[in-house]
Enzyme design. Structure first.
Site, mmCIF file in Angstrom:
data_model
loop_
_atom_site.group_PDB
_atom_site.id
_atom_site.type_symbol
_atom_site.label_atom_id
_atom_site.label_comp_id
_atom_site.label_asym_id
_atom_site.label_seq_id
_atom_site.Cartn_x
_atom_site.Cartn_y
_atom_site.Cartn_z
ATOM 1 N N TRP A 14 46.049 21.586 31.184
ATOM 2 C CA TRP A 14 47.564 22.144 31.138
ATOM 3 C C TRP A 14 48.060 22.813 32.291
ATOM 4 C CZ3 TRP A 14 48.729 27.471 29.795
ATOM 5 C CH2 TRP A 14 47.740 28.382 30.057
ATOM 6 N N ASP A 15 46.973 23.186 33.192
ATOM 7 C CA ASP A 15 47.394 23.852 34.633
ATOM 8 C C ASP A 15 48.484 23.061 35.263
ATOM 9 O OD1 ASP A 15 44.782 24.017 33.486
ATOM 10 O OD2 ASP A 15 43.818 24.528 35.574
ATOM 11 N N GLU B 295 40.475 32.452 26.717
ATOM 12 C CA GLU B 295 39.283 31.919 25.905
ATOM 13 C C GLU B 295 38.386 32.931 25.588
ATOM 14 O OE1 GLU B 295 38.389 28.938 28.915
ATOM 15 O OE2 GLU B 295 40.019 27.532 28.118
ATOM 16 N N LYS C 70 40.408 37.300 29.144
ATOM 17 C CA LYS C 70 40.156 36.359 30.386
ATOM 18 C C LYS C 70 41.319 36.045 31.391
ATOM 19 C CE LYS C 70 38.242 31.840 31.561
ATOM 20 N NZ LYS C 70 38.002 30.503 30.970
ATOM 21 N N GLN C 71 42.267 35.908 30.523
ATOM 22 C CA GLN C 71 43.762 35.454 31.362
ATOM 23 C C GLN C 71 44.809 35.830 30.606
ATOM 24 O OE1 GLN C 71 42.075 31.283 30.662
ATOM 25 N NE2 GLN C 71 44.186 30.708 31.452
HETATM 26 C C1 BGC Z 1 40.670 28.535 32.139
HETATM 27 C C2 BGC Z 1 41.935 27.152 31.480
HETATM 28 C C3 BGC Z 1 41.873 26.295 32.496
HETATM 29 C C4 BGC Z 1 40.772 25.865 32.892
HETATM 30 C C5 BGC Z 1 40.662 25.039 34.186
HETATM 31 C C6 BGC Z 1 39.410 27.810 32.453
HETATM 32 O O1 BGC Z 1 38.861 28.719 32.916
HETATM 33 O O2 BGC Z 1 40.553 29.254 31.110
HETATM 34 O O3 BGC Z 1 42.947 28.040 31.093
HETATM 35 O O4 BGC Z 1 42.786 25.290 32.090
HETATM 36 O O5 BGC Z 1 39.888 26.728 33.465
HETATM 37 O O6 BGC Z 1 41.504 25.364 35.296
#
Ligand code: BGC
Length: 759
Positions: A359-360, A490, A602-603
């Protein structure tokens, strides 16, 4: 502040001194790519120390059979892996019968690596004391041509510094390669024969299972001290190593230059029967042009790229180097010419994340490519998902959804899901929302009104159908709920009513409804085609409307803050600053259950939603949420700091925005997450661009109007950037006194700090 290893310079990345413990990290940092192929900055000569060898080709992957501890129904059969491909860069040198190996030399001095981002050229130089009586100096220049994407060039110069040097040179293609992250140690390639001659070496290979045909080719030339081309090389082949060899003697202070041209001919673009001919023509072309002209052609393309996409920052070289490094790497990874390709989180710099699409791309990368290139590039990114729509519908069907609902994969190479952790594969469904949002974002930014009727609407309908099936009505809450999801954060799994996911679902249902009504009216022919194709039922809209108006959003009972999920307040809410420094990053120190029970994020999650839909929320509302969530966020995803930085800019918290900007822009250069050895965080680099252009630069679209509300970080004297907004190139220059906006479109209206400005 993070420790800086690479010298600060506005246009260059410079490493001084040889440190074997940094070799893997620098192999990532100095990686090269040209959208078609890429390679880690491995040494050409033999290196017996710790290294991570990597050469990759866009779109070439292997379906590595899934490996999990406990199989769950619905898991995909395989994880697509970007393949470490035969390497064409090898040049092994013996000096007076002693192998050149920086790990074994008596002394390595004046070691230096320079990545010149302006011209896309990587230079490495050093002096090596091989034995008491033998010392040489080496300077290597390397680039992957931006002008001719199947061609890479190496210029390897050796000088004898002590006595005579009797050189034995072996320039080769190495087919004995493997992926570090292979699940079952399967071989991924089968070699199908080679060409071995004075004029060309070539190894024909095919990927197992996926059957992609690739030819790796190379040709070597030797120029003596006076620049004369010497007669040709001997050649040989042994166990998938195809070599050209030559001996050459240097007197003290004499030098010679090895020129090597090489690369891949790719079956995705050519018939395999023609590989040899194409390779022959390519080396002939390269040899006739010569190093200098090839270098100039390559440099010219980079100048054009920089002309469109450079961001200049005056007064802060650290910030300057950071943003240019990010822009440089994004351009090395994807050029948007081929809609079958996409942007893996590590680009061509490593194997983690399989080189697949996440999804990035939609949530982070699209804005960068949309604003710095022709709009065709962004359209190709959208088309990639359109072309995968059928697979996304099949993917949803496998999980029990019906009626044309689509669940796009979390991770994919060809449209099929290949991720296999249940909490992500089945639960991180917010990715569907990012794909729908990208369609909206593309149309409003580029002004291209043809994409939605031609392709986008089908994607929107299928995604909306998914949301309509994925919700359920809760009698208890008297509302629609989305149960069992993982949001962007996550560090919480299987939660109910993740605010971000629910908000996206609501928005998506409403937006698709609006677009259907619009296309019905404006493009009846398209609508008739789509209606048939998707077996449209008018009653669907009523259902969507019912869900959208009655969807549940968890809120804090006292201060009305949107909660990340229903159970968030059951956690002990303490700030991330209370975690002992020695335990950061927590994902490298804590057990998974401890992370899940913690309030640490985490984000960006709720804040990710406030960022995407900023125009729906006022200043006070965003501030309240920022103050609640930022202290809880550990930013252990590379995709986090950029979003927080943009919101901090929006709130006028320039110092905070600046620190978060440094973190995102220098994430790899300063190795914040202690993992740069694995490769670079390519997709988050686009987030860095957003934190500058949308954050400090204040570029946003509100009610279909372009707003540019720029601010200037304290330590910067000025900065400027360009965007291609609806086919008008707009140059924004910000200094301590004013914001200059330069463009040549008299009908374009732009708002600056609330005021309408016209040219
Ligand atoms: C992130 C995801 C991301 C993936 C690839 C993961 O660490 O939590 O949001 O899509 O990394 O960049």
């Amino acid at each position: 502040m993070q420790k800086v290893h690479y010298k600060i310079d506005p246009w260059k990345i410079i490493e001084k001194d040889f440190d074997s413990s940094k070799v893997k990290a620098s192999e990532s940092i100095f990686s090269l790519g040209n959208g078609f192929m890429g390679q880690r900055a491995n040494f050409e000569e033999h290196y017996s120390g710790t290294t991570f060898q990597g050469s990759y080709i866009g779109g070439i992957y292997y379906p590595d059979k899934t490996k999990v501890g406990w199989w769950k129904n619905g898991y995909p059969e395989y994880f697509a892996k970007v393949l470490n491909s035969p390497s064409w860069i090898g040049i092994h040198i013996n000096v007076n019968s002693f192998p050149l190996d920086l790990n074994k030399c008596l002394e390595v001095s004046n070691f230096k690596r320079i990545l010149d981002m302006k011209s896309g050229i990587y230079i490495r130089s050093f002096e090596a004391q091989l034995t008491q009586s033998s010392r040489i100096a080496v300077e290597v220049k390397r680039f992957l041509s931006m002008d001719k994407n199947e061609l890479g060039v190496i210029n390897y110069k050796i000088k004898s510094l002590q006595g005579k040097s009797k050189l034995t040179i072996e320039s080769f293609i190495d087919g004995n390669i493997k992926n570090e992250d292979s699940n079952w140690s399967d071989p991924f390639w089968k070699h199908r024969g080679s060409v071995c001659s004075q004029d060309l070496i070539l190894l024909n290979s095919q990927t197992l299972k996926t059957k992609f045909d690739i030819a790796t080719y190379a040709q070597t030339e030797l120029l003596n001290h006076s620049g004369q081309r010497l007669s040709k090389f001997n050649f040989s082949e042994k166990e998938f190593r195809v070599s050209q060899t030559k001996e050459h003697d240097l007197n003290e202070l004499e030098h010679c230059t090895i020129l090597k041209y090489g690369g891949y001919i790719n079956g995705l673009n050519h018939n395999r029967n023609k590989f040899e001919k194409i390779a022959e023509n390519t080396v002939k072309y390269a040899s006739e042009k010569g190093f200098k002209t090839l270098e100039d052609d390559h440099r010219k393309v980079w100048l054009e790229i920089w002309d469109q996409s450079d961001i200049e920052i005056v007064g802060d070289d650290k910030a300057q180097q950071g943003i240019r490094f990010n822009i440089f790497q994004l351009n090395q990874t994807y050029d948007g010419r081929d809609s079958r390709l996409n942007i893996g989180p590590k680009g061509f710099t490593g194997e983690k994340y399989g080189g697949s699409t996440y999804w990035d791309t939609e949530a982070y990368c699209l804005p960068f490519y949309m604003a710095t290139k022709s709009h065709k590039v962004a359209r190709n990114l959208l088309k990639y998902r359109y072309d995968h729509l059928e697979k996304a519908i099949e993917n949803a069907e496998k999980l029990g959804f019906k009626n044309g609902s689509a669940l796009y994969p979390m991770v994919t190479m060809n449209g099929e899901e290949c991720h296999n952790e249940w909490e992500i594969t089945f639960e991180e469904i917010h990715r569907n929302g990012a794909i729908a949002y990208a369609i909206f974002n593309y149309e409003r930014f580029t002004g291209d009104l043809t994409y939605i009727p031609e392709m986008g609407l089908e994607v929107l309908i299928a995604i909306s159908r998914f949301w309509a099936e994925r919700v359920n009505y809760s009698e208890n809450k008297k509302a629609y709920v989305i149960l069992g999801v993982t949001g962007p954060n996550e560090y919480e799994n299987n939660v109910n009513n993740n605010w971000y996911t629910n908000y996206l679902a609501q928005w998506c249902l409403q937006y698709t409804t609006k677009e259907i009504l619009k296309i019905k009216k404006m493009h009846p022919q398209h609508w008739n085609r789509i209606k048939e194709k998707v077996s449209w039922q008018e009653s669907e809209i009523d259902k969507w409307n019912q869900i959208a108006t009655q969807i549940h959003f968890p809120r804090h009972p006292e201060n009305n803050i949107f909660l990340q999920q229903d159970g968030f307040l059951d956690k002990t809410i303490i700030p991330a600053s209370s975690i002992d420094k020695s335990e950061r990053p927590i994902n490298q120190h804590w057990s998974w259950d401890r992370i899940l029970r913690s309030p640490f994020i985490k984000q960006a999650d709720v804040l990710q939603g406030l960022y995407l839909f900023e125009e729906n929320f006022d200043y006070e509302f965003i501030k309240k949420h920022f103050d609640f969530y930022e202290p809880l966020t550990v930013h252990e995803s590379s995709l986090s700091a950029c979003v927080h930085s943009i919101l901090a800019s929006r709130l006028g918290r320039i110092e905070k925005a600046y620190l978060l900007y440094l973190r995102t822009s220098r994430l790899d250069l300063d190795d914040y997450n202690k993992e740069v050895e694995e490769g670079l965080h390519i997709t988050s680099m686009a987030g860095t661009w957003m934190s500058l252009v949308q954050g400090f630069g204040g570029v946003r679209i509100i009610n279909d109007q372009l707003h540019i509300d720029s601010i200037l970080p304290k330590s910067w004297e000025k900065y400027n950037f360009k965007i291609n907004y609806r086919n008008t190139s707009i140059n924004v220059e910000v200094d301590k006194k004013k914001v200059n906006i330069i463009h040549s479109n008299p009908s374009l209206a732009i708002y600056c700090h609330g005021e309408l400005v016209k040219i």
